[in-house]
Design a protein around this motif. Structure first.
Motif, short mmCIF file in Angstrom:
data_model
loop_
_atom_site.label_atom_id
_atom_site.label_comp_id
_atom_site.label_asym_id
_atom_site.label_seq_id
_atom_site.Cartn_x
_atom_site.Cartn_y
_atom_site.Cartn_z
N LEU A 191 0.82 -1.20 0.00
CA LEU A 191 0.00 0.00 0.00
C LEU A 191 0.86 1.26 0.00
N ASP A 192 0.32 2.31 -0.55
CA ASP A 192 1.00 3.61 -0.58
C ASP A 192 0.94 4.23 0.81
N THR A 193 2.08 4.42 1.44
CA THR A 193 2.13 4.96 2.80
C THR A 193 2.69 6.39 2.83
N SER A 194 2.65 7.05 1.69
CA SER A 194 3.25 8.39 1.62
C SER A 194 2.45 9.45 2.37
N SER A 195 1.14 9.27 2.45
CA SER A 195 0.30 10.23 3.18
C SER A 195 0.32 9.89 4.66
N THR A 196 0.48 10.90 5.48
CA THR A 196 0.52 10.68 6.93
C THR A 196 -0.69 11.31 7.63
N GLU A 197 -1.67 11.72 6.86
CA GLU A 197 -2.90 12.28 7.42
C GLU A 197 -3.88 11.14 7.64
N THR A 198 -3.98 10.68 8.87
CA THR A 198 -4.76 9.48 9.16
C THR A 198 -6.24 9.74 9.38
N GLY A 199 -6.58 10.93 9.83
CA GLY A 199 -7.97 11.21 10.16
C GLY A 199 -8.36 10.73 11.54
N PHE A 200 -7.44 10.09 12.25
CA PHE A 200 -7.71 9.62 13.61
C PHE A 200 -7.20 10.66 14.61
N SER A 201 -8.01 10.96 15.60
CA SER A 201 -7.65 12.01 16.55
C SER A 201 -6.44 11.66 17.40
N ASP A 202 -6.14 10.37 17.53
CA ASP A 202 -5.01 9.95 18.38
C ASP A 202 -3.78 9.54 17.58
N VAL A 203 -3.78 9.79 16.28
CA VAL A 203 -2.61 9.46 15.44
C VAL A 203 -2.24 10.70 14.64
#
Length: 313
Positions: A191-203
């Motif tokens: 999977l492409d892991t280049s984006s680090t915007e998870t959308g999770f409040s704790d990550v």
């Protein structure tokens, strides 16, 4: 890859109590033997670490890596791992060491029971020999080390008392976290892991595993809990990992017939466990259970991922 259904696997887990389990499927003695025997007759090659040719420690490293266990590269380095065991107490999977050079540990093999070992020998390649061979190996035996207990591994079971799991209550050197699950799946699926915007409040985007967590969310493999959290430092149960893996690898029911006394068929979780078993990804425990509430160890996560990866489409 078909569209995934989201998995709302929550972070309110159980209080833990440790107990000795029966043979755990992913690291059973039979798995050690079958994994090692598949390389019989592979030629010896100095420095070799692949199926085209092994040296002794290259062979043991390869077998154990397929079981999800990392070994040092050399026989001497492997002798410095694990716990020493006497010859009288050898178990399948123990590493046995020999002095063939006259200068200390220079050969390693895997004990497979009944006084036999399997290893890469310079004269015969990968072969089975007696550790007590009076003409050679018996005279050169140095000792043995246990780097994993394939006979009786301690696992953690959940009891019916809900409470938020605190990191200090679990040995995360042994058990896998949800973040590690995300990393392993993202790697296996490419999977492409280049984006680090998870959308999770704790990550946050600065989290070391943010890329993998964002990737598995985007792929529909994981969703958060009711509060929008991923809970990266929480453990994951064996029943939950079954849901995740069946979803992530698009697994369908295979040809192996298997049932477990603690698995209810007809539920989403139960059916996912049966799908895993029907494809040979898990065999359960010797007592006929799957261990639905046991937390997943790092070793078993690696083995489950390795087995499931064979079904990547």
């Amino acid at each position: 890859m078909k569209k995934k259904w989201l998995l709302p696997i929550f972070a309110s887990f159980m209080v833990l109590s440790a107990f000795p389990a029966d043979n755990v499927d992913a690291a059973s003695p039979s798995d050690v033997i079958s994994t090692a025997k598949q390389y019989i007759n592979t030629p010896y090659r100095s420095g070799g670490t692949t199926a085209s040719g092994f040296d002794c420690s290259g062979f043991t490293s390869k077998v154990f890596s397929e079981l999800g266990i990392s070994l040092n590269r050399t026989s001497g380095g492997q002798y410095n791992q694990g716990t020493a065991v006497s010859k009288a107490n050898l178990q399948v999977g123990d590493l046995v060491f020999f002095n063939t050079s006259g200068r200390g540990v220079s050969h390693v093999a895997i004990y497979i029971g009944n006084g036999q070992m399997i290893g890469a020998e310079s004269s015969d390649g990968v072969t089975i020999s007696s550790i007590n061979d009076p003409y050679y190996w018996g005279k050169r035996y140095v000792g043995a080390k246990r780097v994993a207990n394939f006979e009786e591994e301690k696992v953690v079971a959940a009891v019916e008392k809900t409470a938020e799991v605190k990191k200090a209550e679990i040995d995360f050197n042994l058990y896998a976290s949800r973040a590690e699950v995300a990393v392993a799946i993202a790697k296996a699926l490419g999977l492409d892991t280049s984006s680090t915007e998870t959308g999770f409040s704790d990550v946050k985007s600065t989290h070391p595993n943010a890329g993998a967590i964002a990737a598995v969310k985007k792929a529909g493999i994981f969703s958060g809990d009711a509060n929008g959290k991923f809970n990266p430092s929480s453990p994951i149960t064996r029943s939950q990992i079954a849901l995740v893996l069946v979803n992530a690898f698009d697994l369908e029911k295979g040809n192996i017939s298997k049932s477990f006394s603690d698995v209810k068929v007809g539920t989403k979780t139960g059916d996912s466990i049966i799908v895993m078993a029907s494809n040979g990804i898990t065999t359960g425990k010797a007592n006929g259970t799957f261990g639905v509430n046991d937390y997943v160890t790092k070793t078993h996560l690696n083995v489950f991922i390795n087995h499931a990866s064979k079904f990547v489409k």
